[in-house]
Design a protein around this motif. Structure first.
Motif, short mmCIF file in Angstrom:
data_model
loop_
_atom_site.label_atom_id
_atom_site.label_comp_id
_atom_site.label_asym_id
_atom_site.label_seq_id
_atom_site.Cartn_x
_atom_site.Cartn_y
_atom_site.Cartn_z
N SER A 1 -6.45 -17.10 -3.90
CA SER A 1 -6.93 -16.55 -2.64
C SER A 1 -7.45 -15.13 -2.90
CB SER A 1 -5.82 -16.51 -1.60
OG SER A 1 -6.18 -15.68 -0.50
N PRO A 2 -8.49 -14.72 -2.21
CA PRO A 2 -8.97 -13.34 -2.38
C PRO A 2 -7.93 -12.30 -1.97
CG PRO A 2 -10.07 -14.42 -0.53
CD PRO A 2 -9.33 -15.48 -1.28
N TYR A 3 -6.93 -12.73 -1.17
CA TYR A 3 -5.90 -11.78 -0.74
C TYR A 3 -4.83 -11.57 -1.79
CZ TYR A 3 -7.92 -12.19 3.92
OH TYR A 3 -8.77 -12.16 4.99
N MET A 4 -4.86 -12.32 -2.87
CA MET A 4 -3.83 -12.15 -3.90
C MET A 4 -3.94 -10.77 -4.56
SD MET A 4 -3.58 -15.80 -5.84
CE MET A 4 -2.55 -17.13 -5.21
N GLY A 5 -5.16 -10.29 -4.74
CA GLY A 5 -5.32 -9.00 -5.40
C GLY A 5 -4.79 -7.86 -4.58
N THR A 6 -5.25 -7.75 -3.33
CA THR A 6 -4.80 -6.66 -2.47
C THR A 6 -3.35 -6.85 -2.04
OG1 THR A 6 -5.70 -7.83 -0.55
CG2 THR A 6 -7.11 -6.19 -1.62
N GLY A 7 -2.93 -8.12 -1.97
CA GLY A 7 -1.59 -8.39 -1.48
C GLY A 7 -0.49 -7.99 -2.42
N THR A 8 -0.77 -7.99 -3.73
CA THR A 8 0.28 -7.67 -4.70
C THR A 8 -0.01 -6.40 -5.49
OG1 THR A 8 -0.78 -9.11 -6.33
CG2 THR A 8 0.95 -10.08 -4.95
N ALA A 9 -1.14 -5.75 -5.27
CA ALA A 9 -1.43 -4.50 -5.97
C ALA A 9 -0.48 -3.41 -5.47
CB ALA A 9 -2.88 -4.08 -5.73
N LEU A 10 0.26 -2.81 -6.39
CA LEU A 10 1.21 -1.77 -5.99
C LEU A 10 0.48 -0.58 -5.37
CD1 LEU A 10 3.70 -1.82 -9.00
CD2 LEU A 10 3.75 -3.13 -6.88
N SER A 11 -0.71 -0.30 -5.86
CA SER A 11 -1.46 0.84 -5.35
C SER A 11 -1.81 0.68 -3.87
CB SER A 11 -2.75 1.03 -6.16
OG SER A 11 -3.53 -0.16 -6.13
N ALA A 12 -1.81 -0.57 -3.39
CA ALA A 12 -2.20 -0.82 -2.00
C ALA A 12 -1.08 -0.52 -1.01
CB ALA A 12 -2.63 -2.28 -1.84
N ALA A 13 0.15 -0.33 -1.48
CA ALA A 13 1.29 -0.22 -0.56
C ALA A 13 1.14 0.94 0.42
CB ALA A 13 2.59 -0.09 -1.36
N SER A 14 0.74 2.11 -0.08
CA SER A 14 0.62 3.27 0.81
C SER A 14 -0.57 3.13 1.74
CB SER A 14 0.51 4.56 0.00
OG SER A 14 -0.56 4.48 -0.93
N GLY A 15 -1.71 2.65 1.19
CA GLY A 15 -2.89 2.46 2.03
C GLY A 15 -2.68 1.44 3.11
N ARG A 16 -1.87 0.42 2.83
CA ARG A 16 -1.61 -0.61 3.83
C ARG A 16 -0.85 -0.02 5.03
NH1 ARG A 16 -2.46 -5.72 3.55
NH2 ARG A 16 -2.71 -5.69 1.29
N ILE A 17 0.10 0.86 4.76
CA ILE A 17 0.83 1.50 5.86
C ILE A 17 -0.11 2.39 6.67
CG2 ILE A 17 2.62 3.20 6.41
CD1 ILE A 17 4.23 2.10 4.08
N ALA A 18 -0.93 3.19 5.97
CA ALA A 18 -1.87 4.07 6.68
C ALA A 18 -2.83 3.27 7.54
CB ALA A 18 -2.64 4.92 5.66
N LEU A 19 -3.29 2.13 7.02
CA LEU A 19 -4.20 1.28 7.78
C LEU A 19 -3.50 0.68 8.99
CD1 LEU A 19 -7.03 -0.06 7.88
CD2 LEU A 19 -6.04 -1.96 6.57
N ALA A 20 -2.27 0.21 8.80
CA ALA A 20 -1.53 -0.40 9.91
C ALA A 20 -1.26 0.61 11.01
CB ALA A 20 -0.22 -0.99 9.40
N LEU A 21 -1.02 1.86 10.66
CA LEU A 21 -0.74 2.89 11.65
C LEU A 21 -2.02 3.49 12.22
CD1 LEU A 21 2.16 4.85 9.88
CD2 LEU A 21 2.34 2.97 11.51
N GLY A 22 -3.14 3.31 11.52
CA GLY A 22 -4.39 3.89 11.98
C GLY A 22 -4.41 5.40 11.86
N VAL A 23 -3.81 5.94 10.78
CA VAL A 23 -3.67 7.39 10.65
C VAL A 23 -4.56 7.90 9.52
CG1 VAL A 23 -1.35 7.41 11.58
CG2 VAL A 23 -1.68 7.14 9.11
N ARG A 24 -4.76 9.22 9.52
CA ARG A 24 -5.56 9.89 8.51
C ARG A 24 -4.71 10.93 7.79
NH1 ARG A 24 -10.92 11.25 12.21
NH2 ARG A 24 -11.41 9.10 12.81
N GLY A 25 -4.94 11.02 6.48
CA GLY A 25 -4.20 11.99 5.69
C GLY A 25 -4.02 11.46 4.29
N PRO A 26 -3.30 12.18 3.44
CA PRO A 26 -3.07 11.71 2.06
C PRO A 26 -2.23 10.44 2.05
CG PRO A 26 -1.71 13.62 2.54
CD PRO A 26 -2.64 13.47 3.69
N ALA A 27 -2.55 9.53 1.15
CA ALA A 27 -1.78 8.30 0.97
C ALA A 27 -1.73 8.01 -0.52
CB ALA A 27 -2.40 7.13 1.73
N LEU A 28 -0.52 7.91 -1.07
CA LEU A 28 -0.40 7.63 -2.49
C LEU A 28 0.82 6.78 -2.78
CD1 LEU A 28 1.93 9.69 -3.97
CD2 LEU A 28 0.26 11.34 -3.19
N THR A 29 0.70 5.97 -3.82
CA THR A 29 1.80 5.14 -4.29
C THR A 29 2.23 5.68 -5.64
OG1 THR A 29 0.82 3.22 -3.18
CG2 THR A 29 2.48 2.79 -4.86
#
Length: 710
Positions: A174-202
């Motif tokens: 599935s195309p979601y396998m890459g973003t779904g398990t990438a550790l780097s995506a963890a912080s960005g996923r929270i920022a996206l879910a909250l709809g917030v702006r600012g630094p995001a890092l894993t």
């Protein structure tokens, strides 16, 4: 640089001193731990539950327990499979979370396919973040007006391991396998879910990840790179083979217990969990009327690269990082009376760390003041990457309660540790915090990569006594994203209030009205007593939402020909001037200010009948919410302003409406999907905010067949 030097050269000595003092204050200001959320072994899913476990010296895992199960009751791993059967004893010796296959994808607007391929560690982070924000009494609307940093610690990516073992094929991809398990995506996923702006890092510094993230977030807050920081760490044991690797390395306790600093210490219990902290500048939390758990005063991160091997323990590195954190705190070592230790669970490690703490905190010698040491690992197991956040939460709770919790196994201290020659102690029972100039505690964490982190926290001033309940009715507002979630949220809140005691309906209703996001499925009730509030929650739990989205009510047509009411919202039979006169308004007709307050509260107003002299300011007050379709008619000196399409609405004297009537109007507007603010009607001396549990998230099963270990 030269321009800056010239600017400083133009300052007087006093101005320069003030400038330097302000910058020092900003760079060392306290960082509040305003909210916490967690999912730890033993069903611990709130800060209160964590405190109950550590205060009771409870170990959540008993020897001989079984592997975790999913929502259908099926074991996470089929240990009857030929390649997994030899691992069964090791796998039974962990501290796990059950039901990690469940996830409330609807709450985060994720499709079933994306949710299915999303690493459960990231699912946990999303859900626990919502709980932590609710615990901090911060809404998404408030967050989106500020800069929010997201700092996530996460180490392992084992969700797809079973698929590799099972022979995953092209049709399983599935195309979601890459973003779904990438550790780097963890912080960005929270920022996206909250709809917030600012630094995001894993980040990943192994077991020191949480404290390293806190250190970075605190620096960003002090530098005003962000105003709120969400610090989260998630760790799940999804691959059965990793546990066997750790067991063969001699790290795992053969007796299935984690008892650091005791005579029975023989390793640790592998554990999993998720914790999220909400950090902000202390001055901001205090200005907003919110009481933090504790304040971060100083922190440091350090590693020594001259070790013999990667995973070798470095006492010198831990000593250095503690010294750095203490120096940044600006406190005396003797003011620190508790340290949440790294505590790797081995006897040798305990002896070395005890000696290091005694040296770093100046506790050598029998006359040294007491320094209590402990570790949440004895309660929860070793959460590895998430261990630091568990220790920090435990310590923040201890500071908030002004109590040092007991350490499991403290009645059998390790005789190899020089207890009698140092000030180090293990608490055998809950102890009041020792009296010192400052109420400070330290938290240690070290990753196998050599990165050590240390955080020094301080207790906040105890809150003053709450104003007495003013009596009268209150407006209970509750919502959720699904009917089932609303019912579960109401039941969760009701159970919390029944178990807690010492609350007021005013504080509960204000917190829910002002510090919760209001979603599509809603319940509202005007309550006159604590018993009525509990009964309303019971009705919401059993009946669910009153509406999803009804047409907006027409509101009331108010007769203001006698001016604004000088007696308005009553309480317990006593009238008080509300909505009343605007602050600082000493003369003239208060009608426009009164209407402004009603409009700000969100009460539906169909129109007014008023004297011609105040028609213009009345219309201005009515249209400040952006509405423009108003009809005007005149009859002598009387002007009627009516919202277009309102139809025939009975004329009402506002003085005849008591407080419950006004709240009833707000309830109708709320159930129709409107934004309401009951506090705008009675803004003087509001009840205090309080901590209440966050929304109930009811998950569906999201777990691909190829990821089942069988």
């Amino acid at each position: 640089m030269n321009d800056y030097i010239d600017q400083l050269d133009g300052l007087t000595r006093k101005q320069l001193m003030v400038l330097l003092a302000r910058r020092h204050q900003e760079s060392t200001q306290g960082i509040a731990v305003s909210g916490m959320g967690c999912r730890f072994p033993g069903g611990i899913d709130t800060p209160d539950a964590l405190w109950e476990a550590v205060r009771g010296a409870r170990a959540v895992r008993a020897a001989g327990s079984q592997p975790p199960t999913d929502s259908s009751g099926r074991p996470r791993w089929d240990t009857t499979a030929p390649d997994l059967a030899p691992l069964a004893p090791t796998l039974a010796a962990g501290a796990y979370l059950d039901d990690v296959d469940l996830f409330d994808a609807d709450r985060f607007d994720l499709t079933p396919e994306e949710a299915e391929h999303l690493d459960p560690q990231q699912r946990l982070l999303l859900e626990v973040t919502l709980q932590a924000l609710a615990d901090a009494n911060l809404t998404l609307r408030a967050l989106r007006r500020r800069r929010v940093g997201v700092y996530v610690g996460i180490s392992t990516a084992e969700y797809n391991f079973a698929g590799l073992r099972n022979g995953i094929g092209k049709d399983d991809l599935s195309p979601y396998m890459g973003t779904g398990t990438a550790l780097s995506a963890a912080s960005g996923r929270i920022a996206l879910a909250l709809g917030v702006r600012g630094p995001a890092l894993t980040l990943d510094t192994a077991c020191s990840s949480a404290l390293t993230a806190v250190h970075l977030a605190a620096g960003a807050l002090r530098a005003e790179e962000c105003d709120i920081a969400v610090v989260g760490v998630s760790h799940l044991l999804l691959s059965p083979f990793t546990s066997e690797v750790f067991a063969q390395a001699g790290m795992v306790s053969p007796t299935g217990r984690c008892l650091p600093f005791t005579a029975e210490a023989d390793g640790y219990v592998r554990a999993e969990g998720c914790g999220v902290l909400v950090l902000e500048r202390y001055r901001d939390a205090a200005a907003d009327g919110r009481q933090p758990y504790a304040v971060v005063r100083g922190s440091a991160v350090h590693q020594d690269g001259d070790r013999e091997q990667l995973a070798a323990w470095s006492a010198a590195s831990q000593r250095t990082v503690i010294d750095l954190a203490l120096r940044r705190t600006g406190a005396a070592a003797h003011d620190v009376r508790y340290v949440e230790a790294q505590a790797n669970g081995s006897r040798v490690g305990g002896v070395v760390e005890a000696e290091t703490l005694a040296a770093a905190y100046d506790r050598r010698g029998a006359a040294a003041p007491e320094l209590y040491v402990g570790s949440a690992k004895a309660n929860l197991g070793y959460l590895e990457t998430a261990s630091g956040v568990a220790g920090m939460m435990k310590t923040a709770l201890a500071l908030a309660h002004r109590e040092i919790p007991p350490q499991p196994g403290a009645d059998r201290p390790d005789p190899a540790i020089a207890w009698e020659r140092t000030g180090l102690r293990l608490a055998t029972a809950p102890r009041p915090w020792p009296t010192t100039a400052r109420t400070l505690a330290g938290v240690s964490a070290t990753g196998f990569t050599g990165t050590a982190a240390h955080v020094v926290m301080e207790a906040t001033p105890l809150p003053g006594s709450a104003p007495p309940e003013r009596g009268g009715p209150a407006l209970l507002l509750l919502s959720a994203h699904t009917p089932a979630s609303l019912s579960a949220t109401a039941e969760r809140l009701r159970a919390h209030l029944l178990a807690r005691g010492g609350w007021s309906r005013g504080a509960v209703c204000r917190t829910l009205a002002e510090r919760r996001d209001h979603l599509a499925h809603r319940h509202a009730a005007v309550v006159h007593s604590d018993e009525e509030l509990l009964a309303a929650l019971d009705r919401a739990a059993t009946a669910g939402p009153l509406v999803r989205a009804l047409p907006a009510p027409p509101g009331v047509l108010l007769d203001l020909r006698r001016g604004a009411p000088q007696a308005g919202l009553g309480s317990s039979g006593a009238r008080r001037p509300a909505p009343g006169r605007a602050p600082g308004e000493d003369a003239g007709d208060p009608t426009p200010a009164w209407l402004d307050r009603v409009r700000a509260a969100g009460a539906p107003i169909a129109g007014v009948v008023c004297a011609a002299a105040v028609a213009a300011p009345c219309l201005a007050a009515l249209t400040r919410d952006g509405a423009s379709a108003w009809e005007r008619s005149e009859d002598g000196d009387t002007v009627t302003l009516r919202r277009a399409g309102a139809g025939e609405v009975p004329l009402t004297d506002p003085a005849a409406l008591d407080e419950a009537d006004w709240y009833g109007l707000l309830a109708a507007a709320y159930l129709a999907g409107g934004d309401v603010d009951p506090g705008a009607l009675t803004p003087d001396d509001p009840p205090p905010l309080m901590r209440l549990p966050g929304p109930a998230l009811l998950g569906s099963r999201y777990w691909t067949d190829v990821n089942i270990w069988r």
